[in-house]
Scaffold this motif. Structure first.
Motif, mmCIF file in Angstrom:
data_model
loop_
_atom_site.group_PDB
_atom_site.id
_atom_site.type_symbol
_atom_site.label_atom_id
_atom_site.label_comp_id
_atom_site.label_asym_id
_atom_site.label_seq_id
_atom_site.Cartn_x
_atom_site.Cartn_y
_atom_site.Cartn_z
ATOM 1 N N MET A 1 0.840 -1.177 0.000
ATOM 2 C CA MET A 1 0.000 0.000 0.000
ATOM 3 C C MET A 1 0.890 1.246 0.000
ATOM 4 S SD MET A 1 -2.580 1.497 2.969
ATOM 5 C CE MET A 1 -2.274 0.142 4.002
ATOM 6 N N VAL A 2 0.562 2.191 -0.870
ATOM 7 C CA VAL A 2 1.274 3.458 -0.915
ATOM 8 C C VAL A 2 0.590 4.412 0.051
ATOM 9 C CG1 VAL A 2 1.870 5.441 -2.354
ATOM 10 C CG2 VAL A 2 2.011 3.128 -3.292
ATOM 11 N N GLU A 3 1.413 5.156 0.761
ATOM 12 C CA GLU A 3 0.880 6.115 1.725
ATOM 13 C C GLU A 3 1.745 7.367 1.672
ATOM 14 O OE1 GLU A 3 -1.031 4.694 5.669
ATOM 15 O OE2 GLU A 3 1.071 5.151 6.094
ATOM 16 N N ALA A 4 1.132 8.517 1.436
ATOM 17 C CA ALA A 4 1.853 9.785 1.446
ATOM 18 C C ALA A 4 1.600 10.468 2.785
ATOM 19 C CB ALA A 4 1.376 10.679 0.306
ATOM 20 N N ARG A 5 2.660 10.952 3.411
ATOM 21 C CA ARG A 5 2.541 11.671 4.692
ATOM 22 C C ARG A 5 2.624 13.170 4.411
ATOM 23 N NH1 ARG A 5 6.423 10.862 8.668
ATOM 24 N NH2 ARG A 5 4.871 10.949 10.311
ATOM 25 N N ILE A 6 1.687 13.904 4.981
ATOM 26 C CA ILE A 6 1.634 15.351 4.773
ATOM 27 C C ILE A 6 1.382 16.031 6.109
ATOM 28 C CG2 ILE A 6 0.377 17.243 3.658
ATOM 29 C CD1 ILE A 6 -0.490 15.115 1.537
ATOM 30 N N ARG A 7 2.238 16.983 6.470
ATOM 31 C CA ARG A 7 1.988 17.793 7.655
ATOM 32 C C ARG A 7 1.220 19.036 7.207
ATOM 33 N NH1 ARG A 7 3.824 17.369 12.486
ATOM 34 N NH2 ARG A 7 5.720 16.271 11.874
ATOM 35 N N VAL A 8 0.106 19.304 7.856
ATOM 36 C CA VAL A 8 -0.703 20.469 7.514
ATOM 37 C C VAL A 8 0.040 21.732 7.960
ATOM 38 C CG1 VAL A 8 -2.876 21.693 7.919
ATOM 39 C CG2 VAL A 8 -2.875 19.186 7.716
ATOM 40 N N VAL A 74 -2.288 9.907 3.343
ATOM 41 C CA VAL A 74 -3.151 9.823 2.169
ATOM 42 C C VAL A 74 -2.860 8.494 1.483
ATOM 43 C CG1 VAL A 74 -3.922 10.956 0.068
ATOM 44 C CG2 VAL A 74 -2.924 12.324 1.917
ATOM 45 N N ARG A 75 -3.910 7.695 1.325
ATOM 46 C CA ARG A 75 -3.764 6.375 0.702
ATOM 47 C C ARG A 75 -4.474 6.360 -0.646
ATOM 48 N NH1 ARG A 75 -5.331 3.437 6.297
ATOM 49 N NH2 ARG A 75 -3.383 3.928 7.390
ATOM 50 N N PRO A 76 -3.684 6.470 -1.719
ATOM 51 C CA PRO A 76 -4.277 6.417 -3.058
ATOM 52 C C PRO A 76 -4.332 4.980 -3.566
ATOM 53 C CG PRO A 76 -1.962 6.889 -3.266
ATOM 54 C CD PRO A 76 -2.249 6.754 -1.779
ATOM 55 N N ARG A 77 -5.236 4.743 -4.466
ATOM 56 C CA ARG A 77 -5.264 3.456 -5.167
ATOM 57 C C ARG A 77 -5.928 3.664 -6.523
ATOM 58 N NH1 ARG A 77 -8.707 3.607 -1.279
ATOM 59 N NH2 ARG A 77 -10.886 3.112 -1.584
ATOM 60 N N VAL A 78 -5.544 2.844 -7.461
ATOM 61 C CA VAL A 78 -6.175 2.881 -8.773
ATOM 62 C C VAL A 78 -7.407 1.999 -8.679
ATOM 63 C CG1 VAL A 78 -5.944 2.264 -11.208
ATOM 64 C CG2 VAL A 78 -4.040 3.343 -10.004
ATOM 65 N N SER A 79 -8.566 2.580 -8.942
ATOM 66 C CA SER A 79 -9.805 1.816 -8.808
ATOM 67 C C SER A 79 -10.379 1.387 -10.148
ATOM 68 C CB SER A 79 -10.849 2.623 -8.032
ATOM 69 O OG SER A 79 -11.093 3.856 -8.658
ATOM 70 N N GLU A 80 -9.916 2.024 -11.235
ATOM 71 C CA GLU A 80 -10.424 1.640 -12.553
ATOM 72 C C GLU A 80 -9.428 2.063 -13.625
ATOM 73 O OE1 GLU A 80 -14.757 1.776 -14.580
ATOM 74 O OE2 GLU A 80 -14.015 3.725 -13.915
ATOM 75 N N VAL A 81 -9.206 1.189 -14.579
ATOM 76 C CA VAL A 81 -8.372 1.497 -15.739
ATOM 77 C C VAL A 81 -9.177 1.140 -16.974
ATOM 78 C CG1 VAL A 81 -6.236 1.011 -16.982
ATOM 79 C CG2 VAL A 81 -6.233 1.039 -14.478
ATOM 80 N N LYS A 82 -9.363 2.142 -17.830
ATOM 81 C CA LYS A 82 -10.045 1.920 -19.100
ATOM 82 C C LYS A 82 -9.049 2.148 -20.228
ATOM 83 C CE LYS A 82 -14.644 3.261 -17.540
ATOM 84 N NZ LYS A 82 -15.754 4.202 -17.758
ATOM 85 N N LEU A 129 0.590 0.238 -12.949
ATOM 86 C CA LEU A 129 -0.492 0.662 -12.064
ATOM 87 C C LEU A 129 -1.042 -0.487 -11.239
ATOM 88 C CD1 LEU A 129 -2.441 3.047 -14.445
ATOM 89 C CD2 LEU A 129 -1.009 3.699 -12.497
ATOM 90 N N HIS A 130 -0.922 -1.685 -11.744
ATOM 91 C CA HIS A 130 -1.467 -2.846 -11.048
ATOM 92 C C HIS A 130 -0.442 -3.610 -10.210
ATOM 93 C CE1 HIS A 130 -5.398 -2.351 -12.733
ATOM 94 N NE2 HIS A 130 -4.897 -2.297 -13.951
ATOM 95 N N GLU A 131 0.828 -3.210 -10.296
ATOM 96 C CA GLU A 131 1.870 -3.897 -9.524
ATOM 97 C C GLU A 131 1.832 -3.439 -8.078
ATOM 98 O OE1 GLU A 131 5.697 -3.174 -11.220
ATOM 99 O OE2 GLU A 131 5.245 -4.302 -13.038
ATOM 100 N N ALA A 132 2.179 -4.337 -7.181
ATOM 101 C CA ALA A 132 2.322 -3.969 -5.774
ATOM 102 C C ALA A 132 3.597 -3.169 -5.630
ATOM 103 C CB ALA A 132 2.366 -5.213 -4.906
ATOM 104 N N PRO A 133 3.560 -2.108 -4.830
ATOM 105 C CA PRO A 133 4.787 -1.293 -4.644
ATOM 106 C C PRO A 133 5.859 -2.024 -3.867
ATOM 107 C CG PRO A 133 3.025 -0.469 -3.246
ATOM 108 C CD PRO A 133 2.470 -1.598 -4.059
#
Length: 133
Positions: A1-8, A74-82, A129-133
């Protein structure tokens, strides 16, 4: 799982001391960049190939406010590829907080040429896009 850390930072907040709603879209973008980098790709690589992935649709649903100096995950993921588009979904959490999102969102990206014409997503990108990080 990719996770971006951001301090506000203070500049991300509004008069009420909470993150201004539009800044969540910046957080989404940062996490997309991290997602691609985790897979060995980048937007710059696409640009070198004469392609771009502009956002053509964006939504956010705000559940609970984030505040100055909060550390966000922030946890992004690709949910659809057309054929010529892809969709990212996002969950934003407060680090160390409950595992319920402060904000959820979605962005749809079209694959376009330098001339702005829709074009097929490169097969190499689709695989990444579909590979595990």
């Amino acid at each position: 799982m990719v996770e971006a850390r951001i301090r506000v930072i203070y500049g991300d907040t509004d008069q009420m001391g909470v993150v201004y709603h539009a800044n969540y879209f910046r957080y989404f973008e940062l996490s997309r960049i991290e997602y691609l980098h985790a897979r060995g790709a980048s937007y710059r690589d696409l640009e070198r190939e004469g392609l771009a992935l502009p956002v053509v649709e964006a939504t956010a649903s705000y559940k609970s406010p984030a505040r100055y100096e909060d550390m966000l995950l922030v946890r992004p993921r690709v949910s659809e590829v057309k054929r010529v588009s892809l969709t990212f979904t996002y969950d934003i959490f407060r680090e160390g907080g409950p595992d319920t999102p402060l904000c959820t969102g979605r962005t749809v990206h079209a694959c376009v040429s330098r001339e702005g014409k829709p074009t097929r997503l490169p097969e190499a990108l689709v695989r990444l896009l579909h590979e595990a990080p």
